[in-house]
Design a protein around this motif. Sequence first.
Motif, PDB file in Angstrom:
ATOM      1  N   ASP A 186       0.750  -1.099   0.264  1.00 28.43           N
ATOM      2  CA  ASP A 186      -0.021  -0.057   0.293  1.00 28.43           C
ATOM      3  C   ASP A 186       0.976   1.894   0.123  1.00 28.43           C
ATOM      4  OD1 ASP A 186      -2.148   1.978   0.762  1.00 28.43           O
ATOM      5  OD2 ASP A 186      -2.593   1.562   2.302  1.00 28.43           O
ATOM      6  N   SER A 187       1.015   1.704  -1.070  1.00 26.92           N
ATOM      7  CA  SER A 187       2.075   2.814  -1.012  1.00 26.92           C
ATOM      8  C   SER A 187       1.353   4.556  -0.495  1.00 26.92           C
ATOM      9  CB  SER A 187       1.449   3.630  -2.068  1.00 26.92           C
ATOM     10  OG  SER A 187      -0.018   4.173  -2.918  1.00 26.92           O
ATOM     11  N   ASN A 188       0.134   3.721   0.394  1.00 26.66           N
ATOM     12  CA  ASN A 188       0.248   5.128   1.159  1.00 26.66           C
ATOM     13  C   ASN A 188       0.683   5.142   3.092  1.00 26.66           C
ATOM     14  OD1 ASN A 188      -1.774   6.712  -0.062  1.00 26.66           O
ATOM     15  ND2 ASN A 188      -3.236   4.837   0.758  1.00 26.66           N
ATOM     16  N   THR A 189       1.198   3.777   2.975  1.00 29.33           N
ATOM     17  CA  THR A 189       2.179   3.655   3.857  1.00 29.33           C
ATOM     18  C   THR A 189       3.487   4.272   4.187  1.00 29.33           C
ATOM     19  OG1 THR A 189       2.911   1.208   2.837  1.00 29.33           O
ATOM     20  CG2 THR A 189       0.523   1.235   4.457  1.00 29.33           C
ATOM     21  N   ILE A 190       3.757   3.940   2.541  1.00 25.55           N
ATOM     22  CA  ILE A 190       5.360   5.061   2.826  1.00 25.55           C
ATOM     23  C   ILE A 190       4.742   6.110   3.761  1.00 25.55           C
ATOM     24  CG2 ILE A 190       6.483   6.387   1.292  1.00 25.55           C
ATOM     25  CD1 ILE A 190       6.626   2.475   1.665  1.00 25.55           C
ATOM     26  N   GLU A 191       3.725   7.507   2.927  1.00 24.38           N
ATOM     27  CA  GLU A 191       3.699   9.072   3.801  1.00 24.38           C
ATOM     28  C   GLU A 191       3.547   8.648   5.362  1.00 24.38           C
ATOM     29  OE1 GLU A 191       0.014  10.945   1.994  1.00 24.38           O
ATOM     30  OE2 GLU A 191       0.912  10.679   0.000  1.00 24.38           O
ATOM     31  N   VAL A 192       3.421   7.634   5.822  1.00 25.29           N
ATOM     32  CA  VAL A 192       2.835   7.296   7.177  1.00 25.29           C
ATOM     33  C   VAL A 192       4.721   7.127   7.807  1.00 25.29           C
ATOM     34  CG1 VAL A 192       2.201   5.825   9.151  1.00 25.29           C
ATOM     35  CG2 VAL A 192       0.242   6.272   7.244  1.00 25.29           C
ATOM     36  N   PHE A 193       5.422   5.966   7.387  1.00 22.42           N
ATOM     37  CA  PHE A 193       6.895   6.314   7.834  1.00 22.42           C
ATOM     38  C   PHE A 193       7.684   7.377   7.440  1.00 22.42           C
ATOM     39  CE2 PHE A 193       5.862   1.276   6.188  1.00 22.42           C
ATOM     40  CZ  PHE A 193       5.893   0.892   7.336  1.00 22.42           C
ATOM     41  N   VAL A 194       7.492   8.368   6.502  1.00 21.60           N
ATOM     42  CA  VAL A 194       7.762   9.254   6.238  1.00 21.60           C
ATOM     43  C   VAL A 194       7.867  10.025   7.189  1.00 21.60           C
ATOM     44  CG1 VAL A 194       8.367  10.947   4.844  1.00 21.60           C
ATOM     45  CG2 VAL A 194       8.646   8.932   3.971  1.00 21.60           C
ATOM     46  N   GLY A 195       6.688   9.941   7.713  1.00 21.50           N
ATOM     47  CA  GLY A 195       5.965  11.477   8.660  1.00 21.50           C
ATOM     48  C   GLY A 195       6.553  10.841   9.998  1.00 21.50           C
ATOM     49  N   ARG A 196       6.321   9.838  10.231  1.00 21.44           N
ATOM     50  CA  ARG A 196       7.587   9.104  11.598  1.00 21.44           C
ATOM     51  C   ARG A 196       8.791   9.642  11.504  1.00 21.44           C
ATOM     52  NH1 ARG A 196       4.341   2.881  11.958  1.00 21.44           N
ATOM     53  NH2 ARG A 196       2.107   3.354  12.160  1.00 21.44           N
ATOM     54  N   LEU A 197       8.786   9.174  10.238  1.00 20.86           N
ATOM     55  CA  LEU A 197      10.925   9.482  10.533  1.00 20.86           C
ATOM     56  C   LEU A 197      11.082  10.880  10.217  1.00 20.86           C
ATOM     57  CD1 LEU A 197      11.889   7.390   7.355  1.00 20.86           C
ATOM     58  CD2 LEU A 197      12.272   7.205   9.614  1.00 20.86           C
ATOM     59  N   ARG A 198      10.372  12.088  10.381  1.00 21.97           N
ATOM     60  CA  ARG A 198      10.466  13.497  10.617  1.00 21.97           C
ATOM     61  C   ARG A 198      10.254  14.008  11.768  1.00 21.97           C
ATOM     62  NH1 ARG A 198       7.462  14.854   4.603  1.00 21.97           N
ATOM     63  NH2 ARG A 198       8.702  15.448   3.164  1.00 21.97           N
ATOM     64  N   LYS A 199       9.105  13.123  12.677  1.00 24.41           N
ATOM     65  CA  LYS A 199       9.243  13.610  13.508  1.00 24.41           C
ATOM     66  C   LYS A 199      10.917  12.819  14.910  1.00 24.41           C
ATOM     67  CE  LYS A 199       4.764  13.334  13.089  1.00 24.41           C
ATOM     68  NZ  LYS A 199       3.184  12.669  14.374  1.00 24.41           N
ATOM     69  N   LYS A 200      11.522  11.654  14.320  1.00 28.69           N
ATOM     70  CA  LYS A 200      12.118  11.532  15.093  1.00 28.69           C
ATOM     71  C   LYS A 200      13.450  11.726  15.037  1.00 28.69           C
ATOM     72  CE  LYS A 200       9.413   7.040  16.346  1.00 28.69           C
ATOM     73  NZ  LYS A 200       9.613   5.485  15.795  1.00 28.69           N
ATOM     74  N   ILE A 201      13.723  12.409  13.207  1.00 28.45           N
ATOM     75  CA  ILE A 201      14.837  13.205  12.591  1.00 28.45           C
ATOM     76  C   ILE A 201      15.140  14.038  12.342  1.00 28.45           C
ATOM     77  CG2 ILE A 201      16.206  10.848  12.258  1.00 28.45           C
ATOM     78  CD1 ILE A 201      15.864  11.138   9.025  1.00 28.45           C
ATOM     79  N   SER A 203      11.989  17.352  10.376  1.00 31.00           N
ATOM     80  CA  SER A 203      11.215  17.277   9.261  1.00 31.00           C
ATOM     81  C   SER A 203      11.686  17.978   8.472  1.00 31.00           C
ATOM     82  CB  SER A 203      10.274  18.428   9.585  1.00 31.00           C
ATOM     83  OG  SER A 203      10.981  19.859  10.124  1.00 31.00           O
ATOM     84  N   LYS A 204      13.400  18.644   8.228  1.00 26.46           N
ATOM     85  CA  LYS A 204      14.005  19.059   7.074  1.00 26.46           C
ATOM     86  C   LYS A 204      14.767  17.906   6.601  1.00 26.46           C
ATOM     87  CE  LYS A 204      13.461  23.719   8.654  1.00 26.46           C
ATOM     88  NZ  LYS A 204      14.484  25.357   8.058  1.00 26.46           N
ATOM     89  N   MET A 205      14.957  16.668   7.238  1.00 29.53           N
ATOM     90  CA  MET A 205      15.516  16.171   6.957  1.00 29.53           C
ATOM     91  C   MET A 205      15.472  14.867   5.583  1.00 29.53           C
ATOM     92  SD  MET A 205      18.241  14.226   6.952  1.00 29.53           S
ATOM     93  CE  MET A 205      19.116  12.212   7.219  1.00 29.53           C
ATOM     94  N   ILE A 206      14.041  15.018   5.251  1.00 27.14           N
ATOM     95  CA  ILE A 206      13.504  13.949   4.310  1.00 27.14           C
ATOM     96  C   ILE A 206      12.876  15.833   3.334  1.00 27.14           C
ATOM     97  CG2 ILE A 206      12.170  12.571   3.104  1.00 27.14           C
ATOM     98  CD1 ILE A 206      13.734  10.307   5.713  1.00 27.14           C
ATOM     99  N   TYR A 214      11.016  11.051  -2.579  1.00 27.46           N
ATOM    100  CA  TYR A 214      11.103  11.989  -1.417  1.00 27.46           C
ATOM    101  C   TYR A 214      12.844  11.829  -1.822  1.00 27.46           C
ATOM    102  CZ  TYR A 214       7.007  10.788   0.463  1.00 27.46           C
ATOM    103  OH  TYR A 214       5.681  10.967   0.154  1.00 27.46           O
ATOM    104  N   ARG A 215      13.436  13.137  -1.137  1.00 25.59           N
ATOM    105  CA  ARG A 215      15.262  12.658  -1.335  1.00 25.59           C
ATOM    106  C   ARG A 215      15.901  13.446  -0.461  1.00 25.59           C
ATOM    107  NH1 ARG A 215      16.514  16.874  -5.932  1.00 25.59           N
ATOM    108  NH2 ARG A 215      15.269  17.942  -4.709  1.00 25.59           N
ATOM    109  N   ILE A 216      16.736  12.859   0.615  1.00 33.06           N
ATOM    110  CA  ILE A 216      17.939  13.557   0.814  1.00 33.06           C
ATOM    111  C   ILE A 216      18.617  14.695   0.787  1.00 33.06           C
ATOM    112  CG2 ILE A 216      18.977  12.730   2.550  1.00 33.06           C
ATOM    113  CD1 ILE A 216      17.388  11.003   4.294  1.00 33.06           C
ATOM    114  N   ALA A 217      19.112  15.458   0.923  1.00 32.90           N
ATOM    115  CA  ALA A 217      19.830  15.836   0.096  1.00 32.90           C
ATOM    116  C   ALA A 217      21.513  15.504   0.866  1.00 32.90           C
ATOM    117  CB  ALA A 217      19.522  17.632   0.313  1.00 32.90           C
ATOM    118  N   GLN A 218      22.252  16.097   0.304  1.00 32.85           N
ATOM    119  CA  GLN A 218      23.503  15.786   0.493  1.00 32.85           C
ATOM    120  C   GLN A 218      23.922  16.782   0.905  1.00 32.85           C
ATOM    121  OE1 GLN A 218      25.359  15.206  -3.051  1.00 32.85           O
ATOM    122  NE2 GLN A 218      25.967  12.926  -3.158  1.00 32.85           N
ATOM    123  N   ASP A 219      24.503  16.630   2.115  1.00 29.64           N
ATOM    124  CA  ASP A 219      25.435  17.654   2.918  1.00 29.64           C
ATOM    125  C   ASP A 219      25.851  19.135   1.604  1.00 29.64           C
ATOM    126  OD1 ASP A 219      25.128  16.749   5.068  1.00 29.64           O
ATOM    127  OD2 ASP A 219      26.702  16.122   5.738  1.00 29.64           O
TER     128      ASP A 219
END
Length: 219
Positions: A186-201, A203-206, A214-219
Amino acid sequence: MKVLIVEDEPQLSQQMQQQLTEQGFIVDCAYDGEEAHFMGSTETYDAVVLDLGLPKVDGLTVLKKWRAENLTMPVIILTARSLLHEKIEGLNAGADDYLAKPFQMGELVARLQALVRRAAGKASSIVTVGDIRLDISASTVTNAGLSVTLTAHEFKVLSYLMLHLGQVVSRATLIEHIYAQDFDRDSNTIEVFVGRLRKKIGSKMIETVRGLGYRIAQD
């Protein structure tokens, strides 16, 4: 990381599947050459463990077909310890590594992790972006030195994005790489996982690239 195990001996296949699953891999299994060729041609895998002595179609033929179809996923071939010519033929046919039977499961895990890292252009098992440090081998994440607790799927999403720094990764690609073939995707679960990750690491990381993924920018 999603792996295809191609091994016709049920007990060995089960042992590899169990060990790799415990290490955080998503694992599909094929038990003959025809099934292996079909799965490798229709699913996306980060790596393949391929026995050469398979029913219906031998492993070397399967490997040659994949490479002829421009499929570039890393492949570890399994060979009998005494058959040097099998190792040479496999490498010449496009294999990336080989493992002689019998082998230790820990070595298989380490070799797969190394192959996947190299395929993504990473020499080390540790990937760092800003304060985030991800250790693929240990399946750990820290933020500014503090441990971050992630679920298995959150870790898989984050590790795939960090292994592909600077690249836009679509939802479809993430789904292919974090779920087994027979899982109800279910593609909707990807949004859920990304949302949880943003809370943990943070909001601007992903970054969300609208309409693409989605993209994580290089330093």
